[in-house]
Enzyme design. Sequence first.
Site, PDB file in Angstrom:
ATOM      1  N   ALA A  13       0.799  -1.259   0.009  1.00  0.00           N
ATOM      2  CA  ALA A  13      -0.122   0.057  -0.098  1.00  0.00           C
ATOM      3  C   ALA A  13       0.896   1.354   0.171  1.00  0.00           C
ATOM      4  CB  ALA A  13      -0.802   0.086   1.320  1.00  0.00           C
ATOM      5  N   ARG A  18       9.089   8.223  -3.567  1.00  0.00           N
ATOM      6  CA  ARG A  18      10.446   8.347  -4.089  1.00  0.00           C
ATOM      7  C   ARG A  18      10.628   7.866  -5.650  1.00  0.00           C
ATOM      8  NH1 ARG A  18      13.643   6.411   0.903  1.00  0.00           N
ATOM      9  NH2 ARG A  18      11.371   5.753   1.757  1.00  0.00           N
TER      10      ARG A  18
HETATM   11  C1  UD1 Z   1      10.168  -1.609   8.445  1.00  0.00           C
HETATM   12  C2  UD1 Z   1      10.256  -1.957   9.701  1.00  0.00           C
HETATM   13  C3  UD1 Z   1      11.954  -1.920  10.292  1.00  0.00           C
HETATM   14  C4  UD1 Z   1      12.544  -2.613   9.186  1.00  0.00           C
HETATM   15  C5  UD1 Z   1      12.464  -2.053   7.868  1.00  0.00           C
HETATM   16  C6  UD1 Z   1      13.198  -2.921   6.980  1.00  0.00           C
HETATM   17  C7  UD1 Z   1       8.076  -1.796  10.574  1.00  0.00           C
HETATM   18  C8  UD1 Z   1       7.314  -0.734  11.747  1.00  0.00           C
HETATM   19  N1  UD1 Z   1       9.410  -1.142  10.442  1.00  0.00           N
HETATM   20  O1  UD1 Z   1      10.408  -0.079   8.277  1.00  0.00           O
HETATM   21  O2  UD1 Z   1      11.965  -2.313  11.542  1.00  0.00           O
HETATM   22  O3  UD1 Z   1      14.220  -2.418   9.617  1.00  0.00           O
HETATM   23  O4  UD1 Z   1      11.013  -2.481   7.634  1.00  0.00           O
HETATM   24  O5  UD1 Z   1      13.090  -2.469   5.689  1.00  0.00           O
HETATM   25  O6  UD1 Z   1       7.766  -2.520  10.190  1.00  0.00           O
HETATM   26  N2  UD1 Z   1       2.991  -0.433   4.105  1.00  0.00           N
HETATM   27  C9  UD1 Z   1       1.540  -0.626   3.775  1.00  0.00           C
HETATM   28  N3  UD1 Z   1       0.785   0.089   4.618  1.00  0.00           N
HETATM   29  C10 UD1 Z   1       1.255   0.908   5.800  1.00  0.00           C
HETATM   30  C11 UD1 Z   1       2.518   1.061   5.947  1.00  0.00           C
HETATM   31  C12 UD1 Z   1       3.511   0.413   5.095  1.00  0.00           C
HETATM   32  O7  UD1 Z   1       1.150  -1.339   3.150  1.00  0.00           O
HETATM   33  O8  UD1 Z   1       0.311   1.504   6.138  1.00  0.00           O
HETATM   34  C13 UD1 Z   1       3.857  -1.157   3.512  1.00  0.00           C
HETATM   35  C14 UD1 Z   1       4.917  -0.492   2.645  1.00  0.00           C
HETATM   36  O9  UD1 Z   1       4.305  -0.403   1.141  1.00  0.00           O
HETATM   37  C15 UD1 Z   1       6.200  -1.230   2.700  1.00  0.00           C
HETATM   38  C16 UD1 Z   1       5.844  -2.232   3.937  1.00  0.00           C
HETATM   39  O10 UD1 Z   1       4.820  -2.016   4.345  1.00  0.00           O
HETATM   40  O11 UD1 Z   1       5.955  -2.427   1.512  1.00  0.00           O
HETATM   41  C17 UD1 Z   1       7.041  -1.544   4.787  1.00  0.00           C
HETATM   42  O12 UD1 Z   1       6.881  -0.465   5.316  1.00  0.00           O
HETATM   43  P1  UD1 Z   1       7.897   0.907   5.498  1.00  0.00           P
HETATM   44  O13 UD1 Z   1       7.085   2.144   5.715  1.00  0.00           O
HETATM   45  O14 UD1 Z   1       8.901   0.862   4.214  1.00  0.00           O
HETATM   46  O15 UD1 Z   1       8.824   0.565   6.765  1.00  0.00           O
HETATM   47  P2  UD1 Z   1      10.067   0.719   7.021  1.00  0.00           P
HETATM   48  O16 UD1 Z   1       9.946   2.067   7.752  1.00  0.00           O
HETATM   49  O17 UD1 Z   1      10.932   0.592   6.060  1.00  0.00           O
END
Ligand code: UD1
Length: 449
Positions: A13, A18
Amino acid sequence: MSQRTCLSVILAAGEGTRMKSALPKVLHPIAGLPMVAHVVKAARRDEATEVAVVVGREADTVREAVLPFAPEAEVFLQSERLGTAHAVLAAREKIGRGYDDVLVVFGDTPLVQAEALADLRAELAKGAAVVVMGFRAPDPTGYGRLIEENGALVAIREERDASAAERAIDFCNGGLMAIAGEHALPLLDAVKNDNAKGEYYLTDIVEIAAGQGLKVVATEAPYENVLGINNRLELSEAEAIWQRRRRRELMLDGVSMLDPDSVHLSHDTEIAPDAVLEPNVFFGPGVKVSAGARIRAFSHLEKAIVGENAEIGPFARLRPGAQIGTKAKVGNFCEVKNAVVDAGAKVNHLSYVGDAHVGAKANLGAGTITCNYDGYAKHHTEIGAGAFVGTNTSLVAPVTIGEGAYIASGSVITANVPDDALAFGRARQENKEGLGRRLREKLAAQAGK
Ligand code: UD1
Ligand code: CA
């Protein structure tokens, strides 16, 4: 794999701002296949695994991208982006149907491998309630650190909350997790958003589960498995890793590559043992190369089949529908589209063969062109087995050249040629004795020389 049932929840989602793209991030391709489809393929290596994809928009496009690999996949909409735990819960209804294992995988980590997912599930089978995919980061900055005690995981500490000692830990959270099905919904429902970002963090289930005395462990996966794509640069790096992996597999399976780094494969490229790839060859989707074939330098192939011991290139282009038979040759600066070239036929130099059938052992001279398009429709050219087409011949389709027919060089062939006939499709040459000299003298006089 075990008999345990599994649901893979793929989070996709994210806005992917970027990427600076009109296309949702997870639909950007690696080796010609959308990232999210790579993830689904890895999840589906265990055929009993079902798939749920959580998207923020363009549910239909994402569904289309994953259906070929998981026909039963369901897509759920997370209309507000409130964090990774909240995203998993968008699939609440499906999770609630009851699975032994629930995997949470990110749609933007296209290099995740089936083996790493199986490792996570193996720990569930051994009694863990939550399993986190960890990795050793050369530079852990920015990642959640995995805090372990006596082989059990007790917490995931995000960079900003970590002490100096914890920051020195290089064992990091890859983000992917496995949750025992029976605990999945209670754990996810217990997650709160009382943190700096005000988000529901999936990572919080580690402390929640550990606090309830449940077993929580981390596995260690190679870094690539958790490589997340956020921009085009990372996309290109993932592409390079994918290409290297696949080339390695093919070479170990018996394919020769003279300069592997210059060969670009598609997600579905099939190449049989003893095929040889020269430098700078590009495979678009849908190409099969049979045993012993040689693809010479600077060739571009797409939706094409290359027969055994056939030779393509250098500088050849096989477009969709090209089927090149055993020991046939398509040489330099030739283009073949929607055409079957039978065994042993030769299209060696500077030709265009489109919407055609070239019979076995036919020989098309340099510059043979099928004129297949009249501006409105495409027409077929049939060239019989053993026919010989002289150089610089235009075959105006629809037209049939009989078996064993012989066509004089420079012909424009507009009518069918019977078997074994000799066809001249050009004006007969006339020589006018001395006229060349007289013309030269006249032109010189006019120019005053
Ligand atoms: C996450 C981890 C972090 C880890 C890192 C590794 C969490 C809270 N943190 O952080 O500990 O080191 O990945 O890359 O999990 N997404 C949704 N809906 C949302 C939020 C996110 O679908 O409401 C999806 C994003 O599209 C993405 C994934 O979940 O594919 C991860 O979300 P992202 O915001 O990238 O997490 P990080 O901050 O990278
Ligand atoms: Ca991320």
